[in-house]
Design a protein around this motif. Structure first.
Motif, PDB file in Angstrom:
ATOM      1  N   VAL A 242      19.171  85.039  61.123  1.00 39.50           N
ATOM      2  CA  VAL A 242      19.727  85.551  59.879  1.00 39.50           C
ATOM      3  C   VAL A 242      18.788  85.148  58.749  1.00 39.50           C
ATOM      4  N   LEU A 243      18.861  85.890  57.649  1.00 41.77           N
ATOM      5  CA  LEU A 243      18.082  85.570  56.459  1.00 41.77           C
ATOM      6  C   LEU A 243      18.976  84.784  55.507  1.00 41.77           C
ATOM      7  N   ARG A 244      18.579  83.552  55.232  1.00 38.38           N
ATOM      8  CA  ARG A 244      19.387  82.649  54.410  1.00 38.38           C
ATOM      9  C   ARG A 244      18.854  82.606  52.984  1.00 38.38           C
ATOM     10  N   LEU A 245      19.750  82.744  52.014  1.00 38.77           N
ATOM     11  CA  LEU A 245      19.411  82.617  50.602  1.00 38.77           C
ATOM     12  C   LEU A 245      20.160  81.427  50.027  1.00 38.77           C
ATOM     13  N   SER A 246      19.438  80.551  49.359  1.00 35.58           N
ATOM     14  CA  SER A 246      20.070  79.428  48.663  1.00 35.58           C
ATOM     15  C   SER A 246      19.519  79.351  47.250  1.00 35.58           C
TER      16      SER A 246
ATOM     17  N   ALA B 236      11.377  86.670  38.916  1.00 36.11           N
ATOM     18  CA  ALA B 236      12.430  87.648  38.638  1.00 36.11           C
ATOM     19  C   ALA B 236      13.285  87.224  37.453  1.00 36.11           C
ATOM     20  N   ARG B 237      13.635  88.201  36.607  1.00 33.22           N
ATOM     21  CA  ARG B 237      14.578  88.008  35.499  1.00 33.22           C
ATOM     22  C   ARG B 237      15.763  88.936  35.780  1.00 33.22           C
ATOM     23  N   ILE B 238      16.930  88.368  36.011  1.00 32.62           N
ATOM     24  CA  ILE B 238      18.079  89.143  36.468  1.00 32.62           C
ATOM     25  C   ILE B 238      19.195  89.060  35.432  1.00 32.62           C
ATOM     26  N   SER B 239      19.793  90.209  35.129  1.00 32.03           N
ATOM     27  CA  SER B 239      20.945  90.259  34.241  1.00 32.03           C
ATOM     28  C   SER B 239      22.204  90.501  35.066  1.00 32.03           C
ATOM     29  N   ARG B 240      23.227  89.722  34.791  1.00 28.32           N
ATOM     30  CA  ARG B 240      24.498  89.878  35.508  1.00 28.32           C
ATOM     31  C   ARG B 240      25.047  91.298  35.345  1.00 28.32           C
TER      32      ARG B 240
ATOM     33  N   ALA C 196      24.813  95.024  49.165  1.00 26.30           N
ATOM     34  CA  ALA C 196      24.811  93.959  48.155  1.00 26.30           C
ATOM     35  C   ALA C 196      23.620  93.015  48.356  1.00 26.30           C
ATOM     36  N   TYR C 197      23.321  92.679  49.611  1.00 21.41           N
ATOM     37  CA  TYR C 197      22.194  91.776  49.877  1.00 21.41           C
ATOM     38  C   TYR C 197      20.878  92.481  49.540  1.00 21.41           C
ATOM     39  N   ARG C 198      20.789  93.747  49.871  1.00 18.60           N
ATOM     40  CA  ARG C 198      19.592  94.500  49.529  1.00 18.60           C
ATOM     41  C   ARG C 198      19.413  94.566  48.015  1.00 18.60           C
ATOM     42  N   GLU C 199      20.519  94.704  47.303  1.00 21.27           N
ATOM     43  CA  GLU C 199      20.463  94.747  45.842  1.00 21.27           C
ATOM     44  C   GLU C 199      19.921  93.429  45.286  1.00 21.27           C
ATOM     45  N   VAL C 200      20.387  92.313  45.839  1.00 21.30           N
ATOM     46  CA  VAL C 200      19.919  90.999  45.383  1.00 21.30           C
ATOM     47  C   VAL C 200      18.445  90.802  45.720  1.00 21.30           C
ATOM     48  N   LEU C 201      18.034  91.197  46.915  1.00 19.58           N
ATOM     49  CA  LEU C 201      16.638  91.032  47.313  1.00 19.58           C
ATOM     50  C   LEU C 201      15.718  91.863  46.422  1.00 19.58           C
ATOM     51  N   ARG C 202      16.153  93.062  46.068  1.00 21.19           N
ATOM     52  CA  ARG C 202      15.352  93.873  45.149  1.00 21.19           C
ATOM     53  C   ARG C 202      15.280  93.224  43.775  1.00 21.19           C
ATOM     54  N   ALA C 203      16.395  92.668  43.308  1.00 23.32           N
ATOM     55  CA  ALA C 203      16.408  92.020  41.994  1.00 23.32           C
ATOM     56  C   ALA C 203      15.487  90.808  41.962  1.00 23.32           C
ATOM     57  N   LEU C 204      15.346  90.121  43.103  1.00 21.49           N
ATOM     58  CA  LEU C 204      14.457  88.966  43.210  1.00 21.49           C
ATOM     59  C   LEU C 204      12.999  89.374  43.460  1.00 21.49           C
ATOM     60  N   HIS C 205      12.730  90.661  43.540  1.00 20.03           N
ATOM     61  CA  HIS C 205      11.397  91.194  43.842  1.00 20.03           C
ATOM     62  C   HIS C 205      10.939  90.765  45.235  1.00 20.03           C
ATOM     63  N   GLU C 206      11.884  90.636  46.156  1.00 17.50           N
ATOM     64  CA  GLU C 206      11.562  90.263  47.532  1.00 17.50           C
ATOM     65  C   GLU C 206      11.667  91.502  48.430  1.00 17.50           C
ATOM     66  N   ARG C 207      11.012  92.558  48.015  1.00 19.32           N
ATOM     67  CA  ARG C 207      11.107  93.820  48.730  1.00 19.32           C
ATOM     68  C   ARG C 207      10.547  93.801  50.147  1.00 19.32           C
ATOM     69  N   PRO C 208       9.559  92.952  50.462  1.00 19.50           N
ATOM     70  CA  PRO C 208       9.097  92.960  51.861  1.00 19.50           C
ATOM     71  C   PRO C 208      10.204  92.680  52.875  1.00 19.50           C
ATOM     72  N   TYR C 209      11.277  91.997  52.450  1.00 15.33           N
ATOM     73  CA  TYR C 209      12.364  91.725  53.377  1.00 15.33           C
ATOM     74  C   TYR C 209      13.185  92.971  53.689  1.00 15.33           C
ATOM     75  N   ILE C 210      13.069  93.999  52.856  1.00 10.89           N
ATOM     76  CA  ILE C 210      13.876  95.190  53.091  1.00 10.89           C
ATOM     77  C   ILE C 210      13.048  96.457  53.211  1.00 10.89           C
ATOM     78  N   ASP C 211      11.891  96.525  52.549  1.00 12.72           N
ATOM     79  CA  ASP C 211      11.098  97.757  52.525  1.00 12.72           C
ATOM     80  C   ASP C 211       9.925  97.730  53.488  1.00 12.72           C
TER      81      ASP C 211
ATOM     82  N   CYS D 140      13.621  81.989  39.491  1.00 12.86           N
ATOM     83  CA  CYS D 140      14.156  83.207  38.902  1.00 12.86           C
ATOM     84  C   CYS D 140      15.048  82.801  37.733  1.00 12.86           C
ATOM     85  N   ARG D 141      15.324  83.754  36.860  1.00 13.74           N
ATOM     86  CA  ARG D 141      16.216  83.513  35.728  1.00 13.74           C
ATOM     87  C   ARG D 141      17.377  84.485  35.829  1.00 13.74           C
ATOM     88  N   TYR D 142      18.576  83.941  35.914  1.00 11.94           N
ATOM     89  CA  TYR D 142      19.787  84.741  36.029  1.00 11.94           C
ATOM     90  C   TYR D 142      20.571  84.567  34.738  1.00 11.94           C
TER      91      TYR D 142
END
Length: 332
Positions: free
Chosen positions: A46-50, A252-256, A284-299, A316-318
């Motif tokens: 699994v891919l773990r995000l913390s 990444a700069r993320i807005s809620r 939802a996980y794909r959305e978060v990964l894109r927001a973090l600019h971690e596209r290699p994990y999905i694209d 990152c800044r949330y």
């Protein structure tokens, strides 16, 4: 200090690279479309995000005020930078800074970037301590000296030399950043004044963790760099310093408001503990990964691409809060 602190960015990058290697082992089969190594389902990993919150000011983490805490820099180095005078150190960098981990400091409301440059080389003689197991029994000889009974400078030396001696038999690892030439190098010029082992009548045998060793001390030549402390004034206001740190460390700069409710809930879970999913990921996980600019994990090709960008920014800044985050493939 005998060891330079490990670069946090380099450490993070090495962890990501290790995760990519782990992923390669588990994602090497065929995917649902029959293509080996593509983004197919992975039943074993699994891919773990913390997320770890760092507050709303990077200055608290990355800027040192020597009047509030001792940074263990070379004596007078920061003062020399501020005054435009010359100060050199031998062997160790004056500020422990490098390109991956820049050092910033504050003095009287002014912020400085601190570094060093090599300006010379010197040849010096240093004592080297190596420990060896006795070739034969020492029955009848005087009792070896316990490492615990030695001065602090020798206890440290013996502990490191013990790891080096143990590693010769492949029984354990050794602190490679501290071991030099198969033992411990006394680099302080005043070491002999504090050391029992370096004395002419010093112990010839020591015990470390119930293991007896023969002490070997040799004088050896080392070629050491000479560093000159350097630095620049970079900011006169906290806001300007904060902007510099954002540019240096934040990716990444993320807005809620830009995230779906499910993606926001996912981030809350990752911050409270951690979040895990196997591939293919939820929207939802794909959305978060894109927001973090971690596209290699999905694209990209997860087996080959994910986690190999060692140049990514650490943070990152949330909204208004900074976070240190980690993505890692782990076993179920």
């Amino acid at each position: 200090m005998d060891d330079t602190p490990i670069s946090r960015r380099r450490f993070a990058a090495s962890g990501i690279a290790a995760a990519a290697v782990a992923a390669a082992g588990c994602l090497g089969g065929t995917s649902g479309d029959g293509e080996p190594g593509s983004n197919g389902a992975d039943g074993d990993r699994v891919l773990r995000l913390s997320l770890s919150g760092l507050g709303d000011a990077l200055r608290d983490r990355y800027v040192t005020d020597p009047e509030e805490a001792d940074p263990n820099w070379a004596d007078g180095a920061f003062e020399a930078v501020r005054n435009g005078t010359t100060l050199t150190t031998q062997y160790r960098k004056p500020f422990f800074s490098d390109a991956d981990d820049p050092t910033y400091a504050r003095h009287d409301g002014t912020y400085y970037w601190l570094d060093s440059v090599v300006v010379d080389e010197v040849a010096v003689s240093r004592p080297v301590l190596r420990l060896f197991e006795p070739a034969e029994t020492s029955d009848g000889a005087a009792e070896p000296t316990s490492a615990d009974a030695l001065p602090a400078i020798d206890r440290r030396a013996v502990e490191i030399a013990h790891h080096a001696a143990r590693a010769r038999g492949n029984e354990g690892g050794m602190p490679v950043g501290l071991v030099r030439r198969g033992g411990y190098v006394y680099r302080r010029d005043d070491a002999a004044a504090e050391s029992d082992l370096l004395a002419a009548d010093g112990p010839d045998r020591v015990t470390v963790r119930d293991t007896e060793y023969v002490v070997e001390i040799t004088e050896e030549e080392f070629h050491e760099p000479v560093y000159r402390a350097t630095g620049e004034r970079v900011a006169d206001t906290p806001e300007r310093m904060e902007a510099i740190l954002r540019a240096e460390f934040v990716g990444a700069r993320i807005s809620r408001d830009d995230l779906s409710a499910d993606a926001r809930d996912l981030l809350l879970e990752a911050e409270a503990d951690e979040y895990r999913e196997s591939h293919p990921y939820s929207e939802a996980y794909r959305e978060v990964l894109r927001a973090l600019h971690e596209r290699p994990y999905i694209d990209g090709n997860v087996r080959k691409d994910a986690g190999v960008d060692s140049n990514r920014a650490d943070l990152c800044r949330y909204d208004d809060v900074y976070y240190d985050y980690q993505l890692r493939f782990v076993s179920l």
